[in-house]
Write a protein that holds these residues in place. Structure first.
Motif, PDB file in Angstrom:
ATOM      1  N   GLY A  65      -0.337 -18.397 -21.214  1.00 52.58           N
ATOM      2  CA  GLY A  65      -0.860 -19.766 -21.265  1.00 52.58           C
ATOM      3  C   GLY A  65      -0.907 -20.340 -19.865  1.00 52.58           C
ATOM      4  N   ASP A  66      -0.251 -21.492 -19.669  1.00 51.53           N
ATOM      5  CA  ASP A  66      -0.223 -22.142 -18.358  1.00 51.53           C
ATOM      6  C   ASP A  66       1.048 -21.834 -17.577  1.00 51.53           C
ATOM      7  N   GLU A  67       1.873 -20.926 -18.089  1.00 53.76           N
ATOM      8  CA  GLU A  67       3.136 -20.586 -17.433  1.00 53.76           C
ATOM      9  C   GLU A  67       2.988 -19.298 -16.637  1.00 53.76           C
ATOM     10  N   ASN A  68       3.497 -19.312 -15.405  1.00 48.32           N
ATOM     11  CA  ASN A  68       3.469 -18.137 -14.537  1.00 48.32           C
ATOM     12  C   ASN A  68       4.895 -17.819 -14.108  1.00 48.32           C
ATOM     13  N   GLU A  69       5.307 -16.573 -14.327  1.00 50.75           N
ATOM     14  CA  GLU A  69       6.660 -16.176 -13.958  1.00 50.75           C
ATOM     15  C   GLU A  69       6.615 -14.944 -13.062  1.00 50.75           C
ATOM     16  N   LEU A  70       7.191 -15.076 -11.879  1.00 47.20           N
ATOM     17  CA  LEU A  70       7.335 -13.977 -10.932  1.00 47.20           C
ATOM     18  C   LEU A  70       8.638 -13.262 -11.281  1.00 47.20           C
ATOM     19  N   THR A  71       8.576 -11.936 -11.503  1.00 48.35           N
ATOM     20  CA  THR A  71       9.752 -11.180 -11.923  1.00 48.35           C
ATOM     21  C   THR A  71       9.915  -9.927 -11.085  1.00 48.35           C
ATOM     22  N   LEU A  72      11.124  -9.750 -10.565  1.00 51.17           N
ATOM     23  CA  LEU A  72      11.532  -8.520  -9.908  1.00 51.17           C
ATOM     24  C   LEU A  72      12.488  -7.811 -10.858  1.00 51.17           C
ATOM     25  N   LYS A  73      12.187  -6.547 -11.189  1.00 52.90           N
ATOM     26  CA  LYS A  73      13.053  -5.751 -12.059  1.00 52.90           C
ATOM     27  C   LYS A  73      13.769  -4.709 -11.211  1.00 52.90           C
ATOM     28  N   ILE A  74      15.097  -4.700 -11.330  1.00 56.23           N
ATOM     29  CA  ILE A  74      15.951  -3.822 -10.529  1.00 56.23           C
ATOM     30  C   ILE A  74      16.768  -2.951 -11.479  1.00 56.23           C
ATOM     31  N   PRO A  75      16.835  -1.622 -11.264  1.00 58.17           N
ATOM     32  CA  PRO A  75      17.633  -0.768 -12.158  1.00 58.17           C
ATOM     33  C   PRO A  75      19.089  -1.234 -12.220  1.00 58.17           C
ATOM     34  N   SER A  76      19.640  -1.230 -13.439  1.00 58.06           N
ATOM     35  CA  SER A  76      21.031  -1.637 -13.643  1.00 58.06           C
ATOM     36  C   SER A  76      21.548  -1.004 -14.924  1.00 58.06           C
ATOM     37  N   GLY A  77      22.320   0.076 -14.804  1.00 57.53           N
ATOM     38  CA  GLY A  77      22.862   0.745 -15.980  1.00 57.53           C
ATOM     39  C   GLY A  77      21.757   1.228 -16.892  1.00 57.53           C
ATOM     40  N   ASP A  78      21.845   0.875 -18.191  1.00 61.59           N
ATOM     41  CA  ASP A  78      20.846   1.268 -19.179  1.00 61.59           C
ATOM     42  C   ASP A  78      19.594   0.400 -19.144  1.00 61.59           C
ATOM     43  N   ASN A  93       0.830  -1.218   0.000  1.00 65.80           N
ATOM     44  CA  ASN A  93       0.000   0.000   0.000  1.00 65.80           C
ATOM     45  C   ASN A  93       0.856   1.257   0.000  1.00 65.80           C
ATOM     46  N   LYS A  94       2.055   1.170   0.594  1.00 66.77           N
ATOM     47  CA  LYS A  94       2.961   2.327   0.652  1.00 66.77           C
ATOM     48  C   LYS A  94       3.855   2.437  -0.587  1.00 66.77           C
ATOM     49  N   ARG A  95       3.687   1.527  -1.536  1.00 62.44           N
ATOM     50  CA  ARG A  95       4.484   1.475  -2.775  1.00 62.44           C
ATOM     51  C   ARG A  95       5.986   1.324  -2.478  1.00 62.44           C
ATOM     52  N   ASP A  96       6.306   0.392  -1.579  1.00 61.27           N
ATOM     53  CA  ASP A  96       7.688   0.143  -1.190  1.00 61.27           C
ATOM     54  C   ASP A  96       8.557  -0.326  -2.353  1.00 61.27           C
ATOM     55  N   ILE A  97       8.003  -1.160  -3.230  1.00 60.24           N
ATOM     56  CA  ILE A  97       8.776  -1.669  -4.377  1.00 60.24           C
ATOM     57  C   ILE A  97       9.109  -0.517  -5.326  1.00 60.24           C
ATOM     58  N   VAL A  98       8.112   0.257  -5.714  1.00 62.38           N
ATOM     59  CA  VAL A  98       8.306   1.371  -6.647  1.00 62.38           C
ATOM     60  C   VAL A  98       9.223   2.429  -6.042  1.00 62.38           C
ATOM     61  N   SER A  99       9.152   2.638  -4.734  1.00 63.14           N
ATOM     62  CA  SER A  99      10.010   3.647  -4.097  1.00 63.14           C
ATOM     63  C   SER A  99      11.490   3.275  -4.206  1.00 63.14           C
ATOM     64  N   LYS A 100      11.783   1.998  -4.420  1.00 61.32           N
ATOM     65  CA  LYS A 100      13.164   1.526  -4.633  1.00 61.32           C
ATOM     66  C   LYS A 100      13.515   1.513  -6.122  1.00 61.32           C
ATOM     67  N   LYS A 101      12.618   2.109  -6.958  1.00 59.03           N
ATOM     68  CA  LYS A 101      12.770   2.165  -8.418  1.00 59.03           C
ATOM     69  C   LYS A 101      12.761   0.776  -9.054  1.00 59.03           C
ATOM     70  N   CYS A 102      12.073  -0.148  -8.391  1.00 59.62           N
ATOM     71  CA  CYS A 102      11.958  -1.523  -8.876  1.00 59.62           C
ATOM     72  C   CYS A 102      10.532  -1.777  -9.347  1.00 59.62           C
ATOM     73  N   GLY A 103      10.349  -2.892  -9.984  1.00 58.67           N
ATOM     74  CA  GLY A 103       9.032  -3.342 -10.404  1.00 58.67           C
ATOM     75  C   GLY A 103       8.875  -4.806 -10.051  1.00 58.67           C
ATOM     76  N   LEU A 104       7.663  -5.217  -9.741  1.00 50.67           N
ATOM     77  CA  LEU A 104       7.401  -6.592  -9.361  1.00 50.67           C
ATOM     78  C   LEU A 104       6.083  -7.026 -10.002  1.00 50.67           C
ATOM     79  N   ARG A 105       6.124  -8.187 -10.648  1.00 51.03           N
ATOM     80  CA  ARG A 105       4.921  -8.675 -11.319  1.00 51.03           C
ATOM     81  C   ARG A 105       4.954 -10.183 -11.408  1.00 51.03           C
ATOM     82  N   ILE A 106       3.769 -10.732 -11.653  1.00 58.61           N
ATOM     83  CA  ILE A 106       3.641 -12.113 -12.091  1.00 58.61           C
ATOM     84  C   ILE A 106       3.079 -12.028 -13.497  1.00 58.61           C
ATOM     85  N   ARG A 107       3.757 -12.650 -14.453  1.00 57.20           N
ATOM     86  CA  ARG A 107       3.290 -12.665 -15.843  1.00 57.20           C
ATOM     87  C   ARG A 107       2.824 -14.075 -16.171  1.00 57.20           C
ATOM     88  N   THR A 108       1.617 -14.148 -16.705  1.00 65.03           N
ATOM     89  CA  THR A 108       1.040 -15.420 -17.121  1.00 65.03           C
ATOM     90  C   THR A 108       0.911 -15.437 -18.634  1.00 65.03           C
TER      91      THR A 108
END
Length: 189
Positions: free
Chosen positions: A58-71, A41-56
């Motif tokens: 078909g039948d595949e689910n992938e949890l992904t954390l995106k962290i800034p790194s260079g370009d 609720n406090k947007r802790d992930i976004v405040s660290k300039k990161c992103g977090l999602r689950i992408r589905t």
């Protein structure tokens, strides 16, 4: 778990430009992906300039954390089961594994505060080229539909150059996306 460095140039498309590209390439290879965006609720992930999602897809689910790194963004990816996906969406039980461990140890965020903020559905068409991959997207979220094109390459200069060259062939102006899908989604909450 897998990690990779994602370097993408992105441009907004109008519906007319999107339709022009899909008409040219055909719609038979378009596939659907659902992104479930995650934060506190406090947007802790976004405040660290990161992103977090689950992408589905078909039948595949992938949890992904995106962290800034260079370009680009360093992605930490973890496959999860349908049971884990459903447990998180309905009961906020964050999946165990490398992503959870990284969030706790390196970002200092308690995973019990994380919840699904909603979903963004993308209909994607991929074009694999020698030096890059181009993805043409139609995304829908909160009664909004927008259009974007992405070019993933091994450097930002190459991604921008390839994307501009591709768009130029179709007489489409390059209009850099000022916001990511996640940011556009969050702006509608």
């Amino acid at each position: 778990m897998s990690t990779n460095l994602e370097i993408e140039a992105k441009a907004l498309l109008t519906k007319v430009d999107y339709d022009k590209l899909i008409t040219h390439f055909g719609s038979e290879n378009i596939y659907k992906q659902v992104n479930y965006y995650i934060d506190s609720n406090k947007r802790d992930i976004v405040s660290k300039k990161c992103g977090l999602r689950i992408r589905t897809i078909g039948d595949e689910n992938e949890l992904t954390l995106k962290i800034p790194s260079g370009d680009g963004k360093l992605e930490i990816n973890q496959q999860i089961s349908n049971k884990s996906l459903n447990s998180f969406i309905s009961d906020n039980v964050f999946p165990d594994g490398e992503v959870k461990d990284y969030i706790t140890a390196n970002l200092g965020i308690d995973s019990t505060t994380l919840k699904c903020l909603g979903e963004l559905v993308t209909y994607r068409f991929d074009i694999k080229k020698e030096n890059c991959q181009i993805s043409i997207d139609k995304s829908q979220y909160h009664s909004i539909t927008d259009y974007e094109i992405e070019c993933e390459a091994d450097s930002m200069d190459k991604a921008i150059s390839e994307l501009k060259e591709f768009l130029n062939k179709f007489k489409i102006e390059y209009k850099k996306s000022p916001k990511s899908k996640l940011r556009r989604f969050l702006d509608t909450l």
